[in-house]
Design a protein around this motif. Structure first.
Motif, PDB file in Angstrom:
ATOM      1  N   GLU A   8       0.805  -1.213   0.000  1.00 24.06           N
ATOM      2  CA  GLU A   8       0.000   0.000   0.000  1.00 24.06           C
ATOM      3  C   GLU A   8       0.841   1.267   0.000  1.00 24.06           C
ATOM      4  N   ASN A 219     -11.015   4.809   5.756  1.00 23.14           N
ATOM      5  CA  ASN A 219     -10.041   3.840   5.278  1.00 23.14           C
ATOM      6  C   ASN A 219     -10.266   3.640   3.782  1.00 23.14           C
ATOM      7  N   ASN A 222      -9.093   0.713   0.072  1.00 20.18           N
ATOM      8  CA  ASN A 222      -8.905  -0.588   0.717  1.00 20.18           C
ATOM      9  C   ASN A 222      -9.399  -1.719  -0.186  1.00 20.18           C
ATOM     10  N   THR A 249      -4.383   5.439   3.746  1.00 17.85           N
ATOM     11  CA  THR A 249      -4.346   4.019   4.060  1.00 17.85           C
ATOM     12  C   THR A 249      -3.733   3.896   5.458  1.00 17.85           C
ATOM     13  N   PRO A 250      -3.836   2.748   6.111  1.00 20.59           N
ATOM     14  CA  PRO A 250      -3.223   2.613   7.440  1.00 20.59           C
ATOM     15  C   PRO A 250      -1.732   2.933   7.460  1.00 20.59           C
ATOM     16  N   MET A 321      -8.015  -5.000  10.507  1.00 20.65           N
ATOM     17  CA  MET A 321      -7.246  -3.912   9.914  1.00 20.65           C
ATOM     18  C   MET A 321      -5.805  -4.320   9.685  1.00 20.65           C
ATOM     19  N   ARG A 325      -6.601  -5.033   6.065  1.00 18.83           N
ATOM     20  CA  ARG A 325      -6.965  -3.636   5.796  1.00 18.83           C
ATOM     21  C   ARG A 325      -8.478  -3.469   5.654  1.00 18.83           C
TER      22      ARG A 325
END
Length: 339
Positions: A8, A219, A222, A249-250, A321, A325
């Motif tokens: 990502e 989020n 994803n 994104t995370p 997550m 994700r």
């Protein structure tokens, strides 16, 4: 072309997306892959439309729209168009869903954040972009000190009637004293900012040493969203310019928060709402179906609270997550490093 096998962060090969390097009107340098182009309302020229490019910008550590509006134009947009046109009936809708907001959203997050402030019995919480102030209402019920920064006049009047300390304007304009807040609460605010780094650094200055930053963002980009696009044969539907200028994104959020001087204490997702799109409940552009699907989510999560299973549910969201994700939002709780 979307290649989900790539990590990502770091972008895809240039043969998938063209690489762009440019300088914005404020002199900032940007470089990244062009992901998409979308048509949306202009912030600089209200009432007109313009084409935005969506770029995965590596210097900014975010996916963002370009051209980015000036802060002056953005303030005018939020004081007029956003509150009046884009959020009609928002206060009434939030109040209707208040048990869910209290029990499944703001309540658990605020209590977790306060738990990291050892020895502080009545923390002072600043909510930026407070809207109707449901989070501040809870904090006030618990005896906490509450302050709101909010650009929308109607929201400010509503907050004042509930005895919160309110600054009408933006974080960039706020001249309150530095280092006086225990918690800075950003619920779906960072995605509206043209420069996430400058915004988080300003929050850092406002926090006391060891203070807590709570940052919740959609989020986006994803795997469930991309799967829904393929399933429904639609283009990415989450580009929402100019309301959302940035998309996280995370990994992007982790990198940005750490670069701004915070130590991440917890990170998790929330209910994977997009899974409903794959089950045939297409809420895109249909508020009726959207409210129905949201109602299912609220009912399910309130049941988890009532059954004493909320902690287990949070663990599930955290695991989903981290591993897949999955989750409609990213909840990040971090602590101010240094003095």
């Amino acid at each position: 072309m979307t290649d989900l096998s790539w990590p990502e962060w770091g972008g895809s090969p240039d043969r998938y997306y063209p690489w762009h390097v440019w300088t914005s009107r404020d002199g900032a340098h940007h470089a990244g892959h062009l992901l998409d182009t979308v048509l949306g309302p202009s912030v600089e020229s209200l009432g007109s439309q313009q084409i935005y490019e969506i770029v995965r910008c590596e210097p900014c550590i975010q996916i963002h729209a370009t051209p980015l509006p000036s802060l002056v134009a953005l303030q005018q947009y939020y004081e007029t168009v956003f509150t009046a046109q884009d959020k009609p009936g928002y206060i009434e809708r939030c109040l209707r869903d208040k048990p869910w907001w209290d029990g499944c959203v703001h309540g658990p997050i605020l209590q977790q954040a306060a738990g990291y402030r050892d020895g502080v019995s009545s923390p002072h919480v600043l909510e930026v972009g407070a809207g109707p102030g449901l989070a501040l209402d809870l904090a006030a019920q618990w005896g906490w000190q509450t302050t709101a920064i909010e650009p929308g006049k109607a929201f400010c009047e509503y907050l004042l009637r509930k005895d919160h300390t309110v600054y009408e304007g933006t974080l960039e304009e706020y001249r309150g004293p530095d280092g006086c807040y225990d918690i800075v609460y950003l619920y779906e605010v960072l995605e509206h900012q043209p420069c996430g780094e400058a915004f988080l650094l300003r929050c850092w200055a406002l926090l006391r040493p060891g203070g807590i930053l709570v940052c919740v963002v959609p989020n986006d980009c994803n795997p469930l969203q991309y799967a829904a696009c393929q399933h429904l044969d639609v283009k990415p539907y989450w580009w929402a310019v100019p309301q959302h200028l940035a998309y996280y994104t995370p990994k992007m959020l982790q990198l940005l928060v750490r670069r701004c001087g915070y130590r991440i204490l917890d990170m998790r997702g929330t209910f994977p709402l997009e899974a409903n799109l794959l089950k045939g409940h297409n809420y895109l552009g249909d508020d009726g179906i959207g409210r129905l699907v949201h109602g299912w989510r609220m009912q399910d999560e309130l049941w988890a609270v009532q059954a004493g299973l909320w902690d287990a549910r949070v663990q599930q969201y955290r695991r989903q997550m981290a591993e897949q994700r999955r989750g409609r939002e990213i909840v990040c709780i971090a602590q101010k490093e240094g003095t």
